[in-house]
Design a protein around this motif. Structure first.
Motif, PDB file in Angstrom:
ATOM      1  N   PHE A 102       0.823  -1.213   0.000  1.00 22.78           N
ATOM      2  CA  PHE A 102       0.000   0.000   0.000  1.00 22.78           C
ATOM      3  C   PHE A 102       0.857   1.264   0.000  1.00 22.78           C
ATOM      4  N   ASP A 103       2.048   1.198   0.589  1.00 21.63           N
ATOM      5  CA  ASP A 103       2.917   2.376   0.587  1.00 21.63           C
ATOM      6  C   ASP A 103       3.318   2.759  -0.834  1.00 21.63           C
ATOM      7  N   ILE A 104       3.617   1.764  -1.669  1.00 24.90           N
ATOM      8  CA  ILE A 104       3.944   2.057  -3.064  1.00 24.90           C
ATOM      9  C   ILE A 104       2.727   2.621  -3.784  1.00 24.90           C
ATOM     10  N   ALA A 105       1.561   2.072  -3.516  1.00 21.50           N
ATOM     11  CA  ALA A 105       0.341   2.599  -4.130  1.00 21.50           C
ATOM     12  C   ALA A 105       0.147   4.065  -3.770  1.00 21.50           C
ATOM     13  N   ARG A 106       0.299   4.382  -2.491  1.00 28.04           N
ATOM     14  CA  ARG A 106       0.107   5.774  -2.046  1.00 28.04           C
ATOM     15  C   ARG A 106       1.175   6.695  -2.620  1.00 28.04           C
ATOM     16  N   ARG A 107       2.358   6.170  -2.802  1.00 29.06           N
ATOM     17  CA  ARG A 107       3.497   6.971  -3.267  1.00 29.06           C
ATOM     18  C   ARG A 107       3.444   7.267  -4.757  1.00 29.06           C
ATOM     19  N   ALA A 108       2.972   6.309  -5.555  1.00 30.09           N
ATOM     20  CA  ALA A 108       3.188   6.421  -6.997  1.00 30.09           C
ATOM     21  C   ALA A 108       1.936   6.322  -7.852  1.00 30.09           C
ATOM     22  N   PHE A 109       0.781   5.962  -7.266  1.00 32.84           N
ATOM     23  CA  PHE A 109      -0.431   5.763  -8.065  1.00 32.84           C
ATOM     24  C   PHE A 109      -1.545   6.645  -7.530  1.00 32.84           C
ATOM     25  N   PRO A 110      -1.958   7.650  -8.302  1.00 30.26           N
ATOM     26  CA  PRO A 110      -2.985   8.585  -7.817  1.00 30.26           C
ATOM     27  C   PRO A 110      -4.335   7.932  -7.562  1.00 30.26           C
ATOM     28  N   GLN A 111      -4.662   6.883  -8.318  1.00 33.52           N
ATOM     29  CA  GLN A 111      -5.960   6.231  -8.201  1.00 33.52           C
ATOM     30  C   GLN A 111      -5.785   4.776  -7.771  1.00 33.52           C
ATOM     31  N   THR A 112      -6.740   4.288  -6.995  1.00 32.23           N
ATOM     32  CA  THR A 112      -6.703   2.888  -6.558  1.00 32.23           C
ATOM     33  C   THR A 112      -8.092   2.275  -6.663  1.00 32.23           C
ATOM     34  N   LEU A 113      -8.124   1.052  -7.183  1.00 35.33           N
ATOM     35  CA  LEU A 113      -9.296   0.188  -7.099  1.00 35.33           C
ATOM     36  C   LEU A 113      -9.030  -0.802  -5.982  1.00 35.33           C
ATOM     37  N   LEU A 114      -9.814  -0.735  -4.926  1.00 36.87           N
ATOM     38  CA  LEU A 114      -9.728  -1.702  -3.833  1.00 36.87           C
ATOM     39  C   LEU A 114     -10.751  -2.787  -4.115  1.00 36.87           C
ATOM     40  N   LEU A 115     -10.242  -4.003  -4.299  1.00 38.97           N
ATOM     41  CA  LEU A 115     -11.055  -5.102  -4.796  1.00 38.97           C
ATOM     42  C   LEU A 115     -11.096  -6.229  -3.771  1.00 38.97           C
ATOM     43  N   ALA A 116     -12.275  -6.778  -3.559  1.00 34.55           N
ATOM     44  CA  ALA A 116     -12.439  -7.984  -2.751  1.00 34.55           C
ATOM     45  C   ALA A 116     -13.548  -8.804  -3.398  1.00 34.55           C
ATOM     46  N   ARG A 117     -13.242  -9.303  -4.578  1.00 36.73           N
ATOM     47  CA  ARG A 117     -14.206  -9.997  -5.448  1.00 36.73           C
ATOM     48  C   ARG A 117     -15.221  -9.036  -6.061  1.00 36.73           C
ATOM     49  N   GLU A 118     -15.411  -7.907  -5.419  1.00 33.75           N
ATOM     50  CA  GLU A 118     -16.230  -6.833  -5.975  1.00 33.75           C
ATOM     51  C   GLU A 118     -15.589  -5.519  -5.584  1.00 33.75           C
ATOM     52  N   ARG A 119     -16.088  -4.461  -6.171  1.00 33.20           N
ATOM     53  CA  ARG A 119     -15.522  -3.144  -5.911  1.00 33.20           C
ATOM     54  C   ARG A 119     -15.834  -2.698  -4.492  1.00 33.20           C
ATOM     55  N   ILE A 120     -14.782  -2.438  -3.710  1.00 35.44           N
ATOM     56  CA  ILE A 120     -14.950  -1.847  -2.378  1.00 35.44           C
ATOM     57  C   ILE A 120     -14.830  -0.335  -2.474  1.00 35.44           C
ATOM     58  N   ALA A 121     -13.833   0.121  -3.229  1.00 32.09           N
ATOM     59  CA  ALA A 121     -13.631   1.561  -3.426  1.00 32.09           C
ATOM     60  C   ALA A 121     -12.847   1.755  -4.715  1.00 32.09           C
ATOM     61  N   TRP A 122     -13.091   2.876  -5.375  1.00 36.71           N
ATOM     62  CA  TRP A 122     -12.340   3.217  -6.584  1.00 36.71           C
ATOM     63  C   TRP A 122     -12.264   4.733  -6.647  1.00 36.71           C
ATOM     64  N   GLY A 123     -11.069   5.273  -6.492  1.00 32.07           N
ATOM     65  CA  GLY A 123     -10.914   6.716  -6.518  1.00 32.07           C
ATOM     66  C   GLY A 123      -9.545   7.119  -6.012  1.00 32.07           C
ATOM     67  N   ASP A 124      -9.474   8.308  -5.432  1.00 33.48           N
ATOM     68  CA  ASP A 124      -8.219   8.801  -4.879  1.00 33.48           C
ATOM     69  C   ASP A 124      -7.600   7.746  -3.960  1.00 33.48           C
ATOM     70  N   THR A 125      -6.320   7.485  -4.135  1.00 29.97           N
ATOM     71  CA  THR A 125      -5.675   6.374  -3.434  1.00 29.97           C
ATOM     72  C   THR A 125      -5.785   6.495  -1.925  1.00 29.97           C
ATOM     73  N   ARG A 126      -5.540   7.662  -1.386  1.00 25.03           N
ATOM     74  CA  ARG A 126      -5.585   7.800   0.081  1.00 25.03           C
ATOM     75  C   ARG A 126      -6.996   7.568   0.621  1.00 25.03           C
ATOM     76  N   ASP A 127      -7.989   7.958  -0.136  1.00 26.58           N
ATOM     77  CA  ASP A 127      -9.360   7.697   0.292  1.00 26.58           C
ATOM     78  C   ASP A 127      -9.720   6.216   0.132  1.00 26.58           C
ATOM     79  N   ALA A 128      -9.322   5.637  -0.996  1.00 30.96           N
ATOM     80  CA  ALA A 128      -9.673   4.239  -1.256  1.00 30.96           C
ATOM     81  C   ALA A 128      -9.040   3.299  -0.241  1.00 30.96           C
ATOM     82  N   LEU A 129      -7.831   3.638   0.220  1.00 27.40           N
ATOM     83  CA  LEU A 129      -7.108   2.762   1.141  1.00 27.40           C
ATOM     84  C   LEU A 129      -7.241   3.194   2.600  1.00 27.40           C
TER      85      LEU A 129
END
Length: 256
Positions: free
Chosen positions: A197-224
């Motif tokens: 997650f540290d690499i995601a926060r550092r280098a990827f502006p957007q994140t899809l948090l997935l657990a077989r379905e969409r949990i969150a998709w948007g700004d990385t800090r908000d999604a995680l």
């Protein structure tokens, strides 16, 4: 590099799986051109399955992937390093040159321009002088650099990376993240499956948090955020591996 301009990638009610058993349910969302998207989630959350579908290697069980007229051939896909046979008898230069196959064909020869492209890619990832080295003599970090060099030679507008930073040194991670930043500055779309997650926060502006379905998709800090991560863990733990393909509530109303 002159990759074709990327188009949005739209996931429309996308369900993915194997043997009619779903691994990803009813996923909706859009990956914008030039996006830097991390795909995160617990083990078994469907992350690699989604990447294979984006690469055109797995057909949906339901729904669709809309590419704005683009073809999966315009995608460069890097699988997990455990899926790559480094014992194949080939040297680093020839391995990197395999990235040109979509342009020259399986049996095409490299002209001067392609040879120069290969040499530049090897230099870019810091492997000059290793051109004649066999793959099985490379360290984990060197092998990952070679894989990124092959992506450079592929020269595609959409780049898919499945766990590209596992078991490699920090210097290699920094260099490869710099390359990803350069790709995005060129307008390429980069989607990466990440456990860190540290690499995601550092280098990827957007994140899809997935657990077989969409949990969150948007700004990385908000999604995680903590709440989303807890929900993802709970959803993954509750998933029934034996479940058959499902239908949405609104779909079941039309089934008798």
């Amino acid at each position: 590099m002159n990759a074709p301009a990327p188009a949005p990638i739209r996931l429309v009610n996308l369900t993915l799986g194997y043997d009619r058993r779903p691994a990803v349910h009813h996923l909706e969302g859009e990956i914008a051109p030039g996006a830097g998207l991390a795909v995160c989630g617990p083990n078994g959350a469907g992350k690699s399955t989604l990447l294979k579908a984006l690469a055109g290697l797995l057909a949906p069980l339901g729904g669709s992937i809309e590419r704005g007229g683009a073809s999966p051939r315009n995608v460069a896909y890097l699988p997990q390093i455990v899926d790559i046979d480094s014992a194949f008898p080939i040297n680093l230069r020839d391995f990197v040159a395999m990235g040109a196959m979509t342009r020259i064909g399986l049996f095409g020869g490299l002209d001067a321009a392609e040879r120069a492209r290969v040499a530049e890619a090897i230099e870019t990832v810091g492997l000059s002088g290793f051109e004649e080295r066999a793959l099985d003599t490379l360290s984990g970090g060197q092998m990952q650099r070679a894989l990124f060099a092959r992506l450079i030679v592929q020269d595609q507008s959409v780049i898919l990376l499945d766990e590209p930073f596992g078991a490699i040194d920090e210097a290699t991670i920094d260099d490869l993240l710099a390359l990803i930043s350069r790709w995005r500055a060129e307008g390429r779309t980069v989607v990466a499956v990440l456990h860190d997650f540290d690499i995601a926060r550092r280098a990827f502006p957007q994140t899809l948090l997935l657990a077989r379905e969409r949990i969150a998709w948007g700004d990385t800090r908000d999604a995680l955020c903590k709440a989303n991560l807890a929900r993802a863990r709970a959803m993954s733990a509750a998933f029934d591996e034996s479940a058959r393909e499902c239908l949405r509530d609104e779909e079941t109303r039309h089934v008798h």
